[in-house]
Scaffold this motif. Structure first.
Motif, PDB file in Angstrom:
ATOM      1  N   THR A 272     -68.435  20.585  13.480  1.00 50.42           N
ATOM      2  CA  THR A 272     -69.656  19.844  13.142  1.00 50.42           C
ATOM      3  C   THR A 272     -70.895  20.398  13.822  1.00 50.42           C
TER       4      THR A 272
ATOM      5  N   ARG B  60     -72.321   8.750   5.407  1.00 49.82           N
ATOM      6  CA  ARG B  60     -71.563   9.618   6.300  1.00 49.82           C
ATOM      7  C   ARG B  60     -72.454  10.106   7.430  1.00 49.82           C
TER       8      ARG B  60
ATOM      9  N   ASP C 132     -64.113  15.342   9.270  1.00 53.18           N
ATOM     10  CA  ASP C 132     -64.881  15.473  10.507  1.00 53.18           C
ATOM     11  C   ASP C 132     -66.056  14.507  10.580  1.00 53.18           C
ATOM     12  N   GLN C 133     -66.161  13.599   9.634  1.00 52.83           N
ATOM     13  CA  GLN C 133     -67.301  12.696   9.594  1.00 52.83           C
ATOM     14  C   GLN C 133     -66.868  11.237   9.656  1.00 52.83           C
TER      15      GLN C 133
ATOM     16  N   GLN D  10     -78.295   7.874  17.124  1.00 53.84           N
ATOM     17  CA  GLN D  10     -78.295   8.175  15.694  1.00 53.84           C
ATOM     18  C   GLN D  10     -79.637   7.821  15.052  1.00 53.84           C
TER      19      GLN D  10
ATOM     20  N   HIS E  94     -70.271  12.214  16.904  1.00 51.08           N
ATOM     21  CA  HIS E  94     -70.685  12.323  18.309  1.00 51.08           C
ATOM     22  C   HIS E  94     -71.886  11.462  18.666  1.00 51.08           C
TER      23      HIS E  94
ATOM     24  N   SER F 154     -72.336  11.975  11.676  1.00 51.89           N
ATOM     25  CA  SER F 154     -71.539  12.732  12.646  1.00 51.89           C
ATOM     26  C   SER F 154     -70.946  11.788  13.679  1.00 51.89           C
TER      27      SER F 154
ATOM     28  N   MET G 208     -72.362  19.313  16.532  1.00 52.56           N
ATOM     29  CA  MET G 208     -73.084  18.305  17.304  1.00 52.56           C
ATOM     30  C   MET G 208     -74.595  18.323  17.054  1.00 52.56           C
TER      31      MET G 208
ATOM     32  N   THR H 286     -75.789  16.310  22.935  1.00 52.95           N
ATOM     33  CA  THR H 286     -75.457  17.583  22.282  1.00 52.95           C
ATOM     34  C   THR H 286     -74.646  18.502  23.198  1.00 52.95           C
TER      35      THR H 286
ATOM     36  N   GLN I 116     -79.840  14.197  16.359  1.00 55.14           N
ATOM     37  CA  GLN I 116     -80.479  13.269  15.430  1.00 55.14           C
ATOM     38  C   GLN I 116     -81.743  12.651  16.020  1.00 55.14           C
TER      39      GLN I 116
END
Length: 234
Positions: free
Chosen positions: A140, A112, A89-90, A175, A116, A114, A142, A151, A145
């Motif tokens: 995950t 690593r 998932d990453q 990010q 999204h 996320s 969402m 989100t 960051q």
């Protein structure tokens, strides 16, 4: 298993692979004995520790094969070029050629993040079935960051539709504040891969993005041909 969060039951595996349950059971037991899978207390099966060595080896090979394309992108665009892969998932960064600017973006290989909130992640998600994307986002959560991180699953879904339509994804400080990235998926690759360039938002302007997209697309196609050729020779 990797596409389903790293863990599945025997009946799920049988359905996904379209193989009889007894056949799946024999295959799974062999992979458990070899260390590539492990059985959890719930009696589901998960990816095993022996895969770590395979993953490290494949990442090293991917980095070597992608370096000419990444170097060309840096030469043409002046910003850091990255290769990333969806792992469970990453998103994991598997290769990078840094910019030659004194102020540059440096992403550690092996990092690593996320999917999204990254351009590479969104480029990859846009190639997946909607249900698969929803399952990944449910697992995950969402996480936010920065103040610009998306989100809301609905907002992200619309952005993924736009990404699929135009052929590239943008991360505008989602990010990391002040950092802008543009990415394209690598077509027909043996794994879910994406190429990107990243740099300060002051340098990664709309004009640079316009220049970067065709270069990234050409690099992604060339890498796909390289990987397909190596797979055929193997």
């Amino acid at each position: 298993m990797a596409d389903h969060g790293g863990s599945m039951g025997l009946s799920q595996l049988a359905t996904a692979s379209n193989l009889p349950l007894p056949t799946i059971h024999r295959i799974v037991r062999t992979l458990v004995d070899l260390g590539y899978l492990r059985q959890e207390p719930s009696r589901r099966y998960a990816l095993g520790p022996r895969l770590i060595r395979l993953g490290e080896s494949s990442s090293t090979m991917l980095s070597t094969w992608a370096r000419p394309q990444l170097t060309h992108l840096v030469d043409e665009l002046g910003e850091s070029a990255n290769l990333a892969m969806l792992d469970a998932d990453q998103i994991v960064y598997v290769a990078q050629v840094p910019s030659r600017h004194s102020m540059r973006m440096f992403t550690e290989v092996g990092r690593r993040v996320s999917p999204h909130c990254t351009a590479v992640g969104k480029a990859v998600l846009a190639t997946l079935p909607q249900r698969t994307v929803q399952e990944i986002l449910q697992r995950t959560g969402m996480p936010q960051q920065t103040e610009h991180t998306i989100t809301d699953p609905g907002v992200l879904a619309r952005q993924l539709e736009l990404t699929a339509e135009r052929g590239y994804a943008i991360d505008d400080g989602e990010q990391e504040l002040g950092v802008r990235c543009v990415a394209v998926a690598v077509p027909d690759a043996p794994a879910r891969l994406a190429l990107s360039i990243s740099g300060p938002g002051t340098r990664v302007t709309d004009a640079l993005v316009e220049r970067a997209v065709p270069l990234l697309t050409d690099a992604a196609r060339a890498l796909s041909v390289e990987l397909d050729g190596r797979a055929a020779r193997a």
